[in-house]
Design an enzyme around this catalytic site. Structure first.
Site, PDB file in Angstrom:
ATOM      1  N   ASP A   1      22.382 -19.105 -46.954  1.00  0.00           N
ATOM      2  CA  ASP A   1      23.635 -18.350 -47.066  1.00  0.00           C
ATOM      3  C   ASP A   1      23.465 -17.220 -48.078  1.00  0.00           C
ATOM      4  O   ASP A   1      22.690 -17.337 -49.032  1.00  0.00           O
ATOM      5  CB  ASP A   1      24.763 -19.265 -47.586  1.00  0.00           C
ATOM      6  CG  ASP A   1      25.266 -20.229 -46.520  1.00  0.00           C
ATOM      7  OD1 ASP A   1      24.833 -20.143 -45.364  1.00  0.00           O
ATOM      8  OD2 ASP A   1      26.106 -21.086 -46.876  1.00  0.00           O
TER       9      ASP A   1
ATOM     10  N   ARG B   1      21.211 -14.027 -39.841  1.00  0.00           N
ATOM     11  CA  ARG B   1      22.616 -14.269 -39.452  1.00  0.00           C
ATOM     12  C   ARG B   1      23.413 -13.086 -39.989  1.00  0.00           C
ATOM     13  O   ARG B   1      23.307 -12.762 -41.169  1.00  0.00           O
ATOM     14  CB  ARG B   1      23.136 -15.557 -40.091  1.00  0.00           C
ATOM     15  CG  ARG B   1      24.647 -15.736 -39.905  1.00  0.00           C
ATOM     16  CD  ARG B   1      25.262 -16.686 -40.945  1.00  0.00           C
ATOM     17  NE  ARG B   1      24.746 -18.024 -40.845  1.00  0.00           N
ATOM     18  CZ  ARG B   1      24.810 -18.914 -41.857  1.00  0.00           C
ATOM     19  NH1 ARG B   1      25.337 -18.578 -43.015  1.00  0.00           N
ATOM     20  NH2 ARG B   1      24.324 -20.124 -41.707  1.00  0.00           N
TER      21      ARG B   1
HETATM   22  C1  FAD Z   1      28.786 -19.182 -39.363  1.00  0.00           C
HETATM   23  C2  FAD Z   1      29.242 -18.330 -40.492  1.00  0.00           C
HETATM   24  C3  FAD Z   1      28.471 -18.256 -41.643  1.00  0.00           C
HETATM   25  C4  FAD Z   1      28.864 -17.457 -42.704  1.00  0.00           C
HETATM   26  N1  FAD Z   1      28.042 -17.327 -43.782  1.00  0.00           N
HETATM   27  C5  FAD Z   1      28.386 -16.477 -44.771  1.00  0.00           C
HETATM   28  C6  FAD Z   1      27.506 -16.205 -45.854  1.00  0.00           C
HETATM   29  O1  FAD Z   1      26.393 -16.723 -45.948  1.00  0.00           O
HETATM   30  N2  FAD Z   1      27.918 -15.323 -46.817  1.00  0.00           N
HETATM   31  C7  FAD Z   1      29.139 -14.689 -46.755  1.00  0.00           C
HETATM   32  O2  FAD Z   1      29.450 -13.877 -47.633  1.00  0.00           O
HETATM   33  N3  FAD Z   1      30.004 -14.964 -45.750  1.00  0.00           N
HETATM   34  C8  FAD Z   1      29.657 -15.824 -44.778  1.00  0.00           C
HETATM   35  N4  FAD Z   1      30.535 -16.046 -43.738  1.00  0.00           N
HETATM   36  C9  FAD Z   1      31.936 -15.585 -43.849  1.00  0.00           C
HETATM   37  C10 FAD Z   1      32.093 -14.168 -43.339  1.00  0.00           C
HETATM   38  O3  FAD Z   1      31.437 -13.266 -44.205  1.00  0.00           O
HETATM   39  C11 FAD Z   1      33.566 -13.787 -43.239  1.00  0.00           C
HETATM   40  O4  FAD Z   1      34.167 -13.867 -44.494  1.00  0.00           O
HETATM   41  C12 FAD Z   1      34.357 -14.634 -42.265  1.00  0.00           C
HETATM   42  O5  FAD Z   1      33.583 -15.027 -41.179  1.00  0.00           O
HETATM   43  C13 FAD Z   1      35.547 -13.846 -41.712  1.00  0.00           C
HETATM   44  O6  FAD Z   1      35.095 -12.715 -41.023  1.00  0.00           O
HETATM   45  P1  FAD Z   1      35.242 -12.525 -39.438  1.00  0.00           P
HETATM   46  O7  FAD Z   1      33.979 -11.946 -38.948  1.00  0.00           O
HETATM   47  O8  FAD Z   1      35.668 -13.772 -38.808  1.00  0.00           O
HETATM   48  O9  FAD Z   1      36.294 -11.363 -39.286  1.00  0.00           O
HETATM   49  P2  FAD Z   1      37.756 -11.099 -39.876  1.00  0.00           P
HETATM   50  O10 FAD Z   1      38.037  -9.663 -39.641  1.00  0.00           O
HETATM   51  O11 FAD Z   1      37.883 -11.608 -41.271  1.00  0.00           O
HETATM   52  O12 FAD Z   1      38.647 -11.993 -38.955  1.00  0.00           O
HETATM   53  C14 FAD Z   1      38.783 -11.736 -37.569  1.00  0.00           C
HETATM   54  C15 FAD Z   1      39.719 -12.791 -36.976  1.00  0.00           C
HETATM   55  O13 FAD Z   1      39.099 -14.072 -37.074  1.00  0.00           O
HETATM   56  C16 FAD Z   1      40.035 -15.076 -37.391  1.00  0.00           C
HETATM   57  N5  FAD Z   1      39.690 -15.620 -38.725  1.00  0.00           N
HETATM   58  C17 FAD Z   1      38.792 -15.139 -39.605  1.00  0.00           C
HETATM   59  N6  FAD Z   1      38.710 -15.906 -40.704  1.00  0.00           N
HETATM   60  C18 FAD Z   1      39.609 -16.903 -40.506  1.00  0.00           C
HETATM   61  C19 FAD Z   1      40.007 -18.011 -41.282  1.00  0.00           C
HETATM   62  N7  FAD Z   1      39.480 -18.277 -42.477  1.00  0.00           N
HETATM   63  N8  FAD Z   1      40.956 -18.828 -40.759  1.00  0.00           N
HETATM   64  C20 FAD Z   1      41.490 -18.596 -39.537  1.00  0.00           C
HETATM   65  N9  FAD Z   1      41.162 -17.554 -38.771  1.00  0.00           N
HETATM   66  C21 FAD Z   1      40.227 -16.715 -39.242  1.00  0.00           C
HETATM   67  C22 FAD Z   1      41.380 -14.405 -37.384  1.00  0.00           C
HETATM   68  O14 FAD Z   1      41.893 -14.513 -36.090  1.00  0.00           O
HETATM   69  C23 FAD Z   1      41.041 -12.974 -37.720  1.00  0.00           C
HETATM   70  O15 FAD Z   1      41.999 -12.071 -37.254  1.00  0.00           O
HETATM   71  C24 FAD Z   1      30.111 -16.777 -42.641  1.00  0.00           C
HETATM   72  C25 FAD Z   1      30.882 -16.839 -41.480  1.00  0.00           C
HETATM   73  C26 FAD Z   1      30.457 -17.578 -40.402  1.00  0.00           C
HETATM   74  C27 FAD Z   1      31.271 -17.569 -39.168  1.00  0.00           C
END
Ligand code: FAD
Length: 304
Positions: A130, A181
């Site tokens: 991560d 990722r």
């Molecule tokens: C498998 C995975 C691994 C990750 N690893 C890391 C990492 O190593 N380091 C790091 O900094 N971040 C990590 N993240 C988190 C990532 O950076 C984002 O903060 C998070 O995924 C929200 O971004 P999004 O792409 O979903 O888009 P966003 O624009 O935040 O969200 C798009 C839509 O997704 C849905 N959504 C998003 N988040 C949520 C939530 N918490 N609850 C409910 N609905 C939600 C909503 O419908 C929202 O409108 C990871 C995420 C995933 C999926």
């Protein structure tokens, strides 16, 4: 404003202690966290496998304060890799380097994570490293590159689309054959290092996603953003990219409707399944991403 407040609370140890030991915590967290033990993580990974969803298990924790604690985290992950193999889950594990001692000694951290990659090689699994805040980006990528060279794969780096440096990092990692990722990024970063406006982050995400799909090594497209997921599906179809040459990744419990849709459409999906006692910072970051989750949590608690 609410996002900043939630991220502020995510760093408050007094609140963390109170809430982690509170009797309502299980009801608070069950939507996003498998449970307190490895057995909980394995049980959830088994349920997901029935729906053709792979898992990556995350033993919750970050920023340990002693090397003994870092060794205990390493051992917990060794047990997880063993259980994954025993149950034939085809799962990976996701680790945070600060949980394996990065803040205390880069050398000790490398030894800890090397032991994990060695086991991943033996069990045909993968260690997904991560990415934490930008204070750790250089050190994390340095260690991942070292691990990839030592073990010839079985390790994946994470790149955050909100960081301005990410295109360069992706080009370097892909040239070295290191799997990536791609996520948007979950920490609060200054404008000098990170895009601040969602539209800029999303634009950069799409650009980096295409770079990875074209020239990366089995990339993971990690997002719940419907626009991004649909554009990814459209792009791979239009470019003739094989659906098994990459995977989508989503967090456990989030947008389950979309998760189902992707697997029905024949795409590979991996769910990030956290388990363990130290759930507070992870949980608070999920709330900060979507403050509407507060309502959902409140309903759960009131329902008893
Ligand atoms: C498998 C995975 C691994 C990750 N690893 C890391 C990492 O190593 N380091 C790091 O900094 N971040 C990590 N993240 C988190 C990532 O950076 C984002 O903060 C998070 O995924 C929200 O971004 P999004 O792409 O979903 O888009 P966003 O624009 O935040 O969200 C798009 C839509 O997704 C849905 N959504 C998003 N988040 C949520 C939530 N918490 N609850 C409910 N609905 C939600 C909503 O419908 C929202 O409108 C990871 C995420 C995933 C999926």
């Amino acid at each position: 404003m609410l996002r900043s407040t939630l991220l502020y609370f995510s760093r408050q140890s007094w609140l963390r202690h109170w809430i982690e030991t509170s009797s309502v915590s299980r009801r608070l967290t069950s939507r996003f966290i498998a449970g307190r033990t490895l057995e909980d993580g394995i049980r959830v990974a088994g349920q997901l496998a029935k729906d053709r969803i792979f898992a990556t298990l995350d033993f919750l924790g970050e920023n340990v304060t002693s090397l003994d604690e870092a060794l205990r985290s390493r051992d917990s992950y060794l047990e997880a890799l063993e259980a994954i193999e025993q149950h034939s889950l085809g799962a990976t594990v996701s680790v945070k380097l600060t949980q394996l001692g990065l803040n205390l000694s880069e050398e000790a951290c490398l030894n800890n994570v090397s032991a994990l990659v060695e086991r991943a090689v033996a069990t045909d699994s993968r260690i997904e490293v991560d990415m934490e805040s930008s204070a750790y980006t250089d050190r994390t990528l340095r260690l991942v590159t070292e691990l990839h060279t030592r073990f010839g794969g079985h390790v994946r780096a994470v790149i955050q689309a909100y960081l301005r440096r990410s295109e360069e990092d992706i080009r370097r990692l892909s040239a070295a054959g290191i799997a990536v990722r791609l996520c948007k990024g979950a920490y609060r970063e200054p404008s000098g290092v990170a895009f601040q406006i969602k539209a800029d982050v999303d634009r950069n995400y799409l650009k980096l996603m295409k770079l990875l799909l074209e020239g990366g090594v089995y990339p993971a497209i990690a997002s719940h953003d419907e626009v991004i997921l649909r554009e990814c599906a459209r792009y791979v179809r239009a470019s003739g990219i094989e659906p098994d040459s990459f995977e989508f990744q989503m967090l456990y419990g989030i947008r389950r409707d979309l998760q189902k849709e992707l697997t029905s459409d024949g795409f590979r999906l991996r769910s990030y399944v956290p388990y363990g006692d130290a759930w507070y910072p992870y949980f608070m970051r999920r709330l900060a991403e979507r403050p509407a989750n507060l309502l959902f949590i409140a309903k759960n608690v009131l329902r008893g």
